[in-house]
Design a protein around this motif. Sequence first.
Motif, mmCIF file in Angstrom:
data_model
loop_
_atom_site.group_PDB
_atom_site.id
_atom_site.type_symbol
_atom_site.label_atom_id
_atom_site.label_comp_id
_atom_site.label_asym_id
_atom_site.label_seq_id
_atom_site.Cartn_x
_atom_site.Cartn_y
_atom_site.Cartn_z
ATOM 1 N N VAL A 163 3.021 53.004 -30.679
ATOM 2 C CA VAL A 163 2.876 54.016 -29.920
ATOM 3 C C VAL A 163 2.881 53.905 -28.467
ATOM 4 N N PRO A 164 3.898 54.691 -27.669
ATOM 5 C CA PRO A 164 3.916 54.478 -26.226
ATOM 6 C C PRO A 164 2.638 54.528 -25.572
ATOM 7 N N SER A 165 2.255 53.862 -24.778
ATOM 8 C CA SER A 165 0.993 54.035 -23.869
ATOM 9 C C SER A 165 -0.171 54.383 -24.856
ATOM 10 N N ALA A 166 -0.222 53.426 -25.843
ATOM 11 C CA ALA A 166 -1.461 53.819 -26.809
ATOM 12 C C ALA A 166 -2.651 53.633 -26.122
ATOM 13 N N GLY A 167 -3.038 53.092 -25.007
ATOM 14 C CA GLY A 167 -4.312 53.173 -24.616
ATOM 15 C C GLY A 167 -4.762 54.311 -23.952
ATOM 16 N N LEU A 168 -3.670 55.173 -23.232
ATOM 17 C CA LEU A 168 -3.951 56.639 -22.733
ATOM 18 C C LEU A 168 -4.115 57.694 -23.644
ATOM 19 N N PHE A 169 -3.347 57.446 -24.767
ATOM 20 C CA PHE A 169 -3.197 58.364 -25.709
ATOM 21 C C PHE A 169 -4.600 58.208 -26.707
ATOM 22 N N ALA A 170 -5.228 57.089 -26.956
ATOM 23 C CA ALA A 170 -6.291 56.720 -27.536
ATOM 24 C C ALA A 170 -7.528 57.286 -26.710
ATOM 25 N N ALA A 171 -7.513 56.790 -25.421
ATOM 26 C CA ALA A 171 -8.605 57.398 -24.434
ATOM 27 C C ALA A 171 -8.772 59.069 -24.663
ATOM 28 N N LEU A 172 -7.367 59.651 -24.494
ATOM 29 C CA LEU A 172 -7.583 61.224 -24.374
ATOM 30 C C LEU A 172 -8.153 61.412 -25.570
ATOM 31 N N ALA A 173 -7.674 61.148 -26.927
ATOM 32 C CA ALA A 173 -8.147 61.586 -28.040
ATOM 33 C C ALA A 173 -9.760 61.472 -28.182
ATOM 34 N N VAL A 174 -10.099 60.317 -28.076
ATOM 35 C CA VAL A 174 -11.463 59.900 -27.915
ATOM 36 C C VAL A 174 -12.399 60.912 -27.037
ATOM 37 N N GLY A 175 -11.794 61.015 -25.860
ATOM 38 C CA GLY A 175 -12.378 61.647 -24.809
ATOM 39 C C GLY A 175 -12.749 63.119 -25.321
ATOM 40 N N VAL A 176 -11.821 63.809 -26.074
ATOM 41 C CA VAL A 176 -11.726 64.977 -26.427
ATOM 42 C C VAL A 176 -12.816 65.043 -27.330
ATOM 43 N N VAL A 177 -12.787 64.483 -28.515
ATOM 44 C CA VAL A 177 -13.687 64.436 -29.624
ATOM 45 C C VAL A 177 -15.147 64.120 -29.077
ATOM 46 N N LEU A 178 -15.439 63.362 -28.314
ATOM 47 C CA LEU A 178 -16.691 63.295 -27.792
ATOM 48 C C LEU A 178 -17.307 64.269 -26.754
ATOM 49 N N ALA A 179 -16.046 64.718 -25.844
ATOM 50 C CA ALA A 179 -16.610 65.924 -25.338
ATOM 51 C C ALA A 179 -17.031 67.079 -25.869
ATOM 52 N N LEU A 180 -16.289 67.279 -27.090
ATOM 53 C CA LEU A 180 -16.309 68.533 -27.980
ATOM 54 C C LEU A 180 -17.780 68.482 -28.675
ATOM 55 N N THR A 181 -18.261 67.056 -28.990
ATOM 56 C CA THR A 181 -19.316 66.684 -29.720
ATOM 57 C C THR A 181 -20.761 66.553 -28.863
ATOM 58 N N ALA A 182 -20.437 66.784 -27.441
ATOM 59 C CA ALA A 182 -21.628 66.380 -26.635
ATOM 60 C C ALA A 182 -22.157 65.130 -26.634
ATOM 61 N N LEU A 183 -21.150 64.111 -26.851
ATOM 62 C CA LEU A 183 -21.493 62.754 -26.839
ATOM 63 C C LEU A 183 -20.668 61.844 -25.653
ATOM 64 N N ALA A 184 -20.135 62.688 -24.909
ATOM 65 C CA ALA A 184 -19.506 61.935 -23.713
ATOM 66 C C ALA A 184 -19.990 61.877 -22.469
ATOM 67 N N PRO A 185 -19.752 60.798 -21.646
ATOM 68 C CA PRO A 185 -20.479 60.845 -20.386
ATOM 69 C C PRO A 185 -20.044 61.972 -19.570
ATOM 70 N N ALA A 186 -20.452 62.391 -18.289
ATOM 71 C CA ALA A 186 -20.287 63.274 -17.589
ATOM 72 C C ALA A 186 -18.950 63.410 -17.265
ATOM 73 N N GLY A 187 -18.269 62.512 -16.812
ATOM 74 C CA GLY A 187 -17.051 62.384 -16.245
ATOM 75 C C GLY A 187 -16.607 61.026 -15.486
ATOM 76 N N VAL A 188 -15.300 60.731 -15.286
ATOM 77 C CA VAL A 188 -14.944 59.586 -14.822
ATOM 78 C C VAL A 188 -14.987 59.698 -13.181
#
Length: 370
Positions: A26-51
């Motif tokens: 997958v091209p730029s796999a790290g960016l895609f993975a971080a985006l997907a994980v960030g979305v999931v954690l943000a929607l489940t209220a388990l994510a940090p406040a932001g970068v």
Amino acid sequence: MARVLRWVLLVAASVAVTVPLTLAGVPSAGLFAALAVGVVLALTALAPAGVPRPAGVVAQGVLGVYIGTMVQHDAFGALGSDWPFVVAIAVATLLLSVFAGALLGLHRDVTPLTGSLALTAGGASGLVAIARDLGGDDRVVSVVQYLRVALVTASMPLVVSFVYHPDTSHPASGVTPSAPAPWYLSVGMLVVLVVVGAAGGRLLRLPGAGLLGPMALTVVLQLTGLSFGLSVPAVLVQVSYFVIGWQAGLAFTAASLRAIARILPAALALIVVLGVSTAGLGVVLAHYTALTPLEGYLATSPGGVYAVLATAVETGSNVTFIIAAQVLRVLLMLFASPLLARAVVWAGRRFSGHKPAMTPASSAPIRVAD
């Protein structure tokens, strides 16, 4: 303590998702993975406040230098006397992208600027990185850009096999990379390029200066042969991908996710139209140059640079010419699209009134420097 645990969870999950995506090519796999994980954690209220803002600026600079190192000292010499046709095709691709983005911007959930950045055919990771700097919605840009890359990459083998029927019995040799500089020299040059490039870009009021400033300096060093084999350590590239992906992913809400779902059918249709249009430009390029129709298609593909390189090598195509044309396309998109996107916004405000951003989070762009 809870804040630290949220960051640990975010980092660990991003790494865990990146590994299989990287193995799958997958091209730029790290960016895609971080985006997907960030979305999931943000929607489940388990994510940090932001970068933090400084982290976003540094990540842009590292990515800018990394993209700049794609340019080889003699790469554009491979275009020879055909360079005017290649430049004209790249400009036509840019205009098609901005027009498609303007059409997407007619959707009630997308601003014209966001639409233009989302459908720009080149430099997906770079455009995601600077989308918020320019006042666009990096959530929409990231989703649509990676949808474009995925569709182009997945469809390329099918198009090549069923349309061009290539002879794969005589593969070409790939581009031979130059000897890399020692890691400590590369890291030292990287720091200087990021700091000087971002500061200089800001002084020159360059749009997206955090990315484009360092990238411009790196391109100059590459073309003049003064880069001394500069290469960005892979770990720093991955960390930058993570930061940029988190920056977009952590801003997701349930409302923004529903809004993006509403625009996906229109975005998908426009991506297909853009792909067919650039394939037509490939036919034109092949007609006016010594390229074969397959080489024209590969040279004008609106994305999937790594898939293009692999296909060019496998089919015995003119690898050097194709890569030079692709690098020129990416650089043109990254440098020109912010200016054209802003022109689209100006025109939209003048003739149809200002449309608010999709969500409040996208209306406060991160500045290049505080």
